[in-house]
Scaffold this motif. Structure first.
Motif, PDB file in Angstrom:
ATOM      1  N   VAL A 251       0.823  -1.205   0.000  1.00  7.99           N
ATOM      2  CA  VAL A 251       0.000   0.000   0.000  1.00  7.99           C
ATOM      3  C   VAL A 251       0.856   1.254   0.000  1.00  7.99           C
ATOM      4  O   VAL A 251       0.589   2.227  -0.696  1.00  7.99           O
ATOM      5  CB  VAL A 251      -0.946   0.007   1.223  1.00  7.99           C
ATOM      6  N   GLY A 252       1.910   1.258   0.812  1.00  7.88           N
ATOM      7  CA  GLY A 252       2.709   2.460   0.998  1.00  7.88           C
ATOM      8  C   GLY A 252       3.436   2.919  -0.244  1.00  7.88           C
ATOM      9  O   GLY A 252       3.797   4.094  -0.349  1.00  7.88           O
ATOM     10  N   ARG A 253       3.658   2.040  -1.194  1.00 13.76           N
ATOM     11  CA  ARG A 253       4.385   2.430  -2.403  1.00 13.76           C
ATOM     12  C   ARG A 253       3.479   2.381  -3.632  1.00 13.76           C
ATOM     13  O   ARG A 253       3.083   3.408  -4.155  1.00 13.76           O
ATOM     14  CB  ARG A 253       5.596   1.512  -2.587  1.00 13.76           C
ATOM     15  N   GLY A 254       3.147   1.178  -4.101  1.00 14.13           N
ATOM     16  CA  GLY A 254       2.424   1.049  -5.359  1.00 14.13           C
ATOM     17  C   GLY A 254       1.067   1.728  -5.361  1.00 14.13           C
ATOM     18  O   GLY A 254       0.793   2.610  -6.188  1.00 14.13           O
ATOM     19  N   ILE A 255       0.176   1.336  -4.445  1.00 17.03           N
ATOM     20  CA  ILE A 255      -1.184   1.863  -4.447  1.00 17.03           C
ATOM     21  C   ILE A 255      -1.187   3.357  -4.141  1.00 17.03           C
ATOM     22  O   ILE A 255      -1.908   4.138  -4.761  1.00 17.03           O
ATOM     23  CB  ILE A 255      -2.062   1.092  -3.446  1.00 17.03           C
ATOM     24  N   ARG A 256      -0.373   3.791  -3.181  1.00 15.82           N
ATOM     25  CA  ARG A 256      -0.329   5.218  -2.826  1.00 15.82           C
ATOM     26  C   ARG A 256       0.135   6.061  -4.003  1.00 15.82           C
ATOM     27  O   ARG A 256      -0.478   7.083  -4.341  1.00 15.82           O
ATOM     28  CB  ARG A 256       0.595   5.427  -1.631  1.00 15.82           C
ATOM     29  N   ARG A 257       1.203   5.635  -4.659  1.00 17.61           N
ATOM     30  CA  ARG A 257       1.742   6.422  -5.770  1.00 17.61           C
ATOM     31  C   ARG A 257       0.782   6.460  -6.952  1.00 17.61           C
ATOM     32  O   ARG A 257       0.606   7.498  -7.597  1.00 17.61           O
ATOM     33  CB  ARG A 257       3.099   5.864  -6.185  1.00 17.61           C
ATOM     34  N   LEU A 258       0.160   5.329  -7.254  1.00 17.75           N
ATOM     35  CA  LEU A 258      -0.817   5.315  -8.344  1.00 17.75           C
ATOM     36  C   LEU A 258      -2.012   6.206  -8.032  1.00 17.75           C
ATOM     37  O   LEU A 258      -2.530   6.905  -8.909  1.00 17.75           O
ATOM     38  CB  LEU A 258      -1.292   3.882  -8.598  1.00 17.75           C
ATOM     39  N   SER A 259      -2.448   6.187  -6.785  1.00 18.23           N
ATOM     40  CA  SER A 259      -3.588   7.012  -6.386  1.00 18.23           C
ATOM     41  C   SER A 259      -3.262   8.490  -6.508  1.00 18.23           C
ATOM     42  O   SER A 259      -4.092   9.294  -6.956  1.00 18.23           O
ATOM     43  CB  SER A 259      -4.010   6.676  -4.948  1.00 18.23           C
ATOM     44  N   GLU A 260      -2.057   8.869  -6.104  1.00 20.21           N
ATOM     45  CA  GLU A 260      -1.646  10.267  -6.239  1.00 20.21           C
ATOM     46  C   GLU A 260      -1.568  10.668  -7.712  1.00 20.21           C
ATOM     47  O   GLU A 260      -1.934  11.793  -8.091  1.00 20.21           O
ATOM     48  CB  GLU A 260      -0.306  10.482  -5.538  1.00 20.21           C
ATOM     49  N   TRP A 261      -1.085   9.755  -8.548  1.00 23.77           N
ATOM     50  CA  TRP A 261      -1.043  10.014  -9.987  1.00 23.77           C
ATOM     51  C   TRP A 261      -2.467  10.182 -10.531  1.00 23.77           C
ATOM     52  O   TRP A 261      -2.727  11.060 -11.360  1.00 23.77           O
ATOM     53  CB  TRP A 261      -0.328   8.871 -10.696  1.00 23.77           C
ATOM     54  N   ASN A 262      -3.389   9.340 -10.083  1.00 20.69           N
ATOM     55  CA  ASN A 262      -4.782   9.450 -10.506  1.00 20.69           C
ATOM     56  C   ASN A 262      -5.344  10.829 -10.203  1.00 20.69           C
ATOM     57  O   ASN A 262      -6.004  11.455 -11.041  1.00 20.69           O
ATOM     58  CB  ASN A 262      -5.642   8.383  -9.808  1.00 20.69           C
ATOM     59  N   MET A 263      -5.098  11.299  -8.995  1.00 15.67           N
ATOM     60  CA  MET A 263      -5.631  12.604  -8.602  1.00 15.67           C
ATOM     61  C   MET A 263      -5.011  13.723  -9.434  1.00 15.67           C
ATOM     62  O   MET A 263      -5.691  14.654  -9.862  1.00 15.67           O
ATOM     63  CB  MET A 263      -5.381  12.846  -7.114  1.00 15.67           C
ATOM     64  N   LEU A 264      -3.712  13.623  -9.674  1.00 14.88           N
ATOM     65  CA  LEU A 264      -3.030  14.652 -10.455  1.00 14.88           C
ATOM     66  C   LEU A 264      -3.578  14.699 -11.886  1.00 14.88           C
ATOM     67  O   LEU A 264      -3.888  15.777 -12.416  1.00 14.88           O
ATOM     68  CB  LEU A 264      -1.525  14.384 -10.473  1.00 14.88           C
ATOM     69  N   LEU A 265      -3.715  13.530 -12.511  1.00 15.21           N
ATOM     70  CA  LEU A 265      -4.230  13.477 -13.872  1.00 15.21           C
ATOM     71  C   LEU A 265      -5.687  13.929 -13.918  1.00 15.21           C
ATOM     72  O   LEU A 265      -6.119  14.598 -14.875  1.00 15.21           O
ATOM     73  CB  LEU A 265      -4.092  12.056 -14.427  1.00 15.21           C
ATOM     74  N   SER A 266      -6.454  13.590 -12.890  1.00 12.40           N
ATOM     75  CA  SER A 266      -7.847  14.031 -12.823  1.00 12.40           C
ATOM     76  C   SER A 266      -7.934  15.549 -12.774  1.00 12.40           C
ATOM     77  O   SER A 266      -8.774  16.164 -13.451  1.00 12.40           O
ATOM     78  CB  SER A 266      -8.536  13.430 -11.588  1.00 12.40           C
TER      79      SER A 266
END
Length: 556
Positions: A251-266
């Protein structure tokens, strides 16, 4: 309960095997006999919606009211963990993961399509009018606002409280502890977890299947790529491989980083649409619809179409609530997993209000733009003149509405073309496809993590082998159902599954409140004469003392 060696080391063999048997049997049934399965589940789901609609509406509204009460009550300061524990993730990372795991995919899919359907027709206004446009946004806000998040949060709060505060396993069986005690480790607990795993697997698989269909539509819109089952199966394979890589990193690396990328792209996509779209209209409709939603929240929450009984609500509100409930075990457990160390007030306030506001902005930008395009098309039609006579032909909707009625997956991409038929519209479509892919990866790996957590009796770091196995299983389920045309069947079956889950949500709400009332820190804040239990609690130690000795000045 958790095997310490052998093939199932670190896992609960009963839950691991039992859940996979149910999942595989269901998939085979839907794939081999899709029409028969569809008919059976359609009949049952229709009966459930007709007869249990009042229960769904009342329960979800009551849960929302209960959460708002907890947020402002003396229970709000209770920390989900040790008293001195602090959150594992920053607020931005936490909100990003909430949004990605909760509604990211659905918002892309329905942000244009749902307002269009309500604009075309709803029980409260004449279709394709100015009034219908306002009502379309109110209904969309209602279906994607506080109520669905309340369903997710009650599960997350109960799981986090019993796991982090009471040190029970991070599984749904723990919620029953106040009622059955240690029997949660027996057949009852196994049954609850097996059903949770099965429902979660179906939900994630269906989301993945529907998502690749929309991605395929986007690629056709931009590059002319054909829509075919082969391309969609390839997409599923690629997405699941990326999801497995992500879930292996935790969670601390893969899911967190992807989620932050999702928000940025959104944010980037929203900013572009806001800039090139009808900016003034979007901002006005965001403000107006938010007030409209707030002013009609109670009446909408309890409206059951009792007199007309038109069936419209069965297609929308009464359909959405059990649909969200089938997602509640998955999303709720994921929210609980990332919320350790936060207080009850922080969890409810952050996970209920912040994502709702973000959802309103998203829906206003995309749904509002689509409504503006349709309104403009209607005005052009109404003022059209042919040989000096106003055109009398019926208005059947503009490009966005017609695309929505033809194929829901085309709605968003048709809007982009309408806003800018040139290069920028294509860029937006490409960004939307990319966002869909990253949201799917996030949902797939968070769903896989939840499945693995349940198999491993609540372990926050389940064995790596089971992560790979579940990732492959989810991909195979989605591919098989997509190939056999069983996605509609599993969607209908999920509505049936919403009934037992709704009963379980009622039980967990009662269980949580019953236990919170006995929470030493919360009870110690009450004056002695109004404490709820037969015993009072010492202010400093939190230990029970006889009632006659409990008149100590709490401010001393």
């Amino acid at each position: 309960m958790r095997s310490e060696n052998g093939l199932f080391k670190g896992l609960n063999p009963t839950v691991t095997i039992g859940s996979k048997v149910i999942v595989i049997a269901f998939v085979i049934f839907c794939a081999v006999l899709p029409e028969q399965a569809g008919d059976i589940f359609q009949d049952i789901s229709a009966s459930v919606l007709n007869n249990a609609k009042w229960f769904y509406l009342g329960l979800v509204t009551a849960v929302l009211g209960f959460l708002l009460y907890l947020m402002v009550s003396r229970f709000g300061h209770i920390r989900l963990g040790k008293d001195d524990e602090r959150p594992e993730f920053s607020f931005i990372s936490w909100v990003s993961m909430l949004f990605s795991g909760g509604m990211g995919i659905g918002l892309i899919f329905w942000s244009v399509a749902e307002p269009m359907w309500h604009y075309a027709g709803n029980p409260f206004s004449e279709g394709m009018t100015d009034a219908a446009a306002g009502m379309a946004m109110r209904l969309t806000f209602f279906h994607w606002g506080l109520h669905p998040w309340a369903i997710f949060i009650i599960v997350a709060l109960a799981l986090a409280y019993f796991s982090y505060r009471k040190e029970l396993p991070l599984t749904l069986r723990s919620i029953l502890y106040p009622f059955i005690g240690d029997r949660i480790y027996g057949p009852i607990g196994h049954t609850v977890d097996i059903l949770t795993v099965a429902i979660t697997a179906f939900g994630v698989s269906q989301s993945l299947g529907l998502g690749v269909i929309q991605m395929n539509s986007g690629l056709k819109s931009v590059f002319g790529m054909e829509i075919s089952i082969g391309i969609q199966l390839t997409m599923i394979a690629v997405i699941m491989l990326l999801a497995i890589v992500s879930v292996m990193s935790g969670v601390g690396r893969g899911i967190r980083r992807l989620s932050e990328w999702n928000m940025l792209l959104s944010v980037v996509i929203v900013a572009i649409v806001l800039a090139i779209g009808p900016t003034r209209y979007i901002l006005n409709i965001l403000l107006e619809s938010t007030g409209d939603y707030a002013g009609n929240l109670i009446s909408m929450s309890l409206w059951s179409d009792a007199n007309a009984d038109s069936g419209w609500q069965n297609l929308w509100t009464a359909f959405y609530w059990p649909w969200w409930m089938t997602w509640a075990p998955f999303v709720g457990m994921f929210i609980a997993r990332i919320s350790r160390g936060r207080t009850i007030r922080e969890l409810i306030g952050g996970a209920l209000i912040v994502p709702t506001l973000i959802t309103f902005i998203w829906m206003s930008v995309f749904g509002g733009s689509a409504l503006f395009v349709e309104q403009q098309a209607r005005h052009v039609h109404e003022t059209a003149v042919v040989d000096g006579v106003v055109a009398a032909a019926k208005f059947d909707g503009g490009a966005v509405l017609q695309a929505t009625q033809e194929d829901t997956t085309l709605a968003l991409f048709t809007l982009f073309d309408a806003l800018d038929p040139g290069a920028l519209g294509s860029v937006l479509s490409i960004l939307a496809v990319l966002l869909l892919a990253t949201y799917f990866i996030t949902s797939a790996d968070s769903g896989t993590l939840v499945l693995c957590t349940l198999d491993s009796v609540g372990s926050p770091e389940p064995p790596r082998a089971i992560r790979v196995i579940w990732g492959l299983v989810i991909g195979c389920i989605a591919g098989a159902l997509l190939y056999a045309g069983g996605l509609k069947t599993i969607q209908t079956a999920s509505i049936i599954a919403g009934l037992p889950i709704s009963i379980f949500i009622l039980v967990m709400t009662l269980s949580l409140y019953r236990t919170l009332r006995r929470e030493p820190m919360a009870a110690a804040m009450l004056p002695p004469q109004v404490r709820p239990d037969d015993e009072a609690l010492d202010y400093h130690s939190g230990k029970p003392v006889p009632r006659e000795l409990s008149t100590i000045d709490l401010d001393a």
